[in-house]
Design a protein around this motif. Structure first.
Motif, PDB file in Angstrom:
ATOM      1  N   GLY A 122       0.784  -1.225   0.000  1.00 52.36           N
ATOM      2  CA  GLY A 122       0.000   0.000   0.000  1.00 52.36           C
ATOM      3  C   GLY A 122       0.815   1.273   0.000  1.00 52.36           C
ATOM      4  N   GLU A 123       2.141   1.176   0.123  1.00 54.28           N
ATOM      5  CA  GLU A 123       2.980   2.370   0.098  1.00 54.28           C
ATOM      6  C   GLU A 123       3.187   2.828  -1.350  1.00 54.28           C
ATOM      7  OE1 GLU A 123       6.589   2.306   2.371  1.00 54.28           O
ATOM      8  OE2 GLU A 123       5.739   0.852   3.773  1.00 54.28           O
ATOM      9  N   ILE A 124       3.272   4.118  -1.539  1.00 57.86           N
ATOM     10  CA  ILE A 124       3.466   4.662  -2.882  1.00 57.86           C
ATOM     11  C   ILE A 124       4.911   4.421  -3.313  1.00 57.86           C
ATOM     12  CG2 ILE A 124       3.508   6.759  -4.276  1.00 57.86           C
ATOM     13  CD1 ILE A 124       1.150   7.761  -2.664  1.00 57.86           C
ATOM     14  N   ALA A 125       5.073   3.682  -4.390  1.00 65.90           N
ATOM     15  CA  ALA A 125       6.407   3.397  -4.931  1.00 65.90           C
ATOM     16  C   ALA A 125       6.848   4.507  -5.867  1.00 65.90           C
ATOM     17  CB  ALA A 125       6.407   2.060  -5.661  1.00 65.90           C
ATOM     18  N   MET A 126       5.915   5.042  -6.621  1.00 70.38           N
ATOM     19  CA  MET A 126       6.209   6.118  -7.566  1.00 70.38           C
ATOM     20  C   MET A 126       5.056   7.107  -7.502  1.00 70.38           C
ATOM     21  SD  MET A 126       7.114   5.650 -11.575  1.00 70.38           S
ATOM     22  CE  MET A 126       7.480   7.032 -12.607  1.00 70.38           C
ATOM     23  N   ALA A 127       5.364   8.336  -7.113  1.00 75.04           N
ATOM     24  CA  ALA A 127       4.327   9.350  -6.924  1.00 75.04           C
ATOM     25  C   ALA A 127       3.601   9.640  -8.238  1.00 75.04           C
ATOM     26  CB  ALA A 127       4.957  10.624  -6.379  1.00 75.04           C
ATOM     27  N   SER A 128       2.455  10.263  -8.105  1.00 76.78           N
ATOM     28  CA  SER A 128       1.642  10.593  -9.271  1.00 76.78           C
ATOM     29  C   SER A 128       2.441  11.433 -10.258  1.00 76.78           C
ATOM     30  CB  SER A 128       0.389  11.341  -8.835  1.00 76.78           C
ATOM     31  OG  SER A 128      -0.426  11.586  -9.946  1.00 76.78           O
ATOM     32  N   THR A 129       2.452  10.981 -11.497  1.00 77.20           N
ATOM     33  CA  THR A 129       3.206  11.619 -12.572  1.00 77.20           C
ATOM     34  C   THR A 129       2.284  11.769 -13.774  1.00 77.20           C
ATOM     35  OG1 THR A 129       5.191  10.453 -11.811  1.00 77.20           O
ATOM     36  CG2 THR A 129       5.271  11.405 -14.004  1.00 77.20           C
TER      37      THR A 129
END
Length: 191
Positions: A122-129
């Protein structure tokens, strides 16, 4: 009497040598066919789940296909290492230039989409791009049917290019993440 050049004994040798030179120059400059030697995703990132607000859209299908071609195995929620969240595809058409007859002579087409990658925990690996593709299209007011067909074709090409851009970004990010992890363990290792 003139002899034809193609019947000269050294002609085939010359032609073969010329072809070899051209091919060598093409490979030396880095030329590759599209889809050959493309973006690679580390093995850990090849198990993904695709989440889209419109899973049956042409863009979702393009992403699904492009990633699958590059070795990504699409999994259900509990089995994937990462989840790719796709936003809605945004398409905008604006006037680029106006002709002497006060009609639009060229359009600018812009297609963009936001995405993010989330780990299985559930952790964000790659932020919104956000990725964007821009194309220009000439307008011929006398050929409305042809213009509509060209617009559909350009939109399809733009979707495929967006999918490729997402794949490249994820591959680049994942590769750099792996290199950073390897560098940090190398710094900590006793000497």
């Amino acid at each position: 009497m003139r002899q034809r050049l193609s019947s000269h004994p050294g002609y085939n040798l010359f032609r073969s040598a010329l072809l070899l030179c051209v091919l060598t120059l093409l490979t030396a400059c880095g030329f590759q066919l599209r889809g050959v030697g493309g973006p690679t995703v580390p093995d850990e990132w090849k198990s993904m789940q695709l989440v889209s607000s419109n899973p049956n859209s042409e863009f979702s299908r393009a992403v699904f296909t492009r990633f699958a071609i590059n070795g990504v195995q699409w999994q259900e929620a509990g089995f994937a290492n990462y989840r790719l969240d796709l936003g809605n595809e945004q398409f905008r058409q604006s006037n680029l230039s106006i002709g002497a007859d006060a009609r639009v002579s060229e359009f600018e087409l812009t297609m963009s989409v936001a995405f993010k990658v989330v780990e299985a925990e559930g952790e964000i690996a790659m932020a919104s791009t956000t990725v964007t593709v821009v194309r220009q299209m000439e307008n011929d007011p006398r050929n409305v049917v042809g213009k509509e067909g060209e617009l559909r074709l350009l939109q399809s090409e733009m979707r495929n290019e967006l999918a490729d851009k997402i794949l490249r970004r994820i591959g680049f990010y994942a590769s750099n993440l792996g290199n950073t992890a390897a560098d940090s363990t190398a710094d900590v290792a006793p000497r």
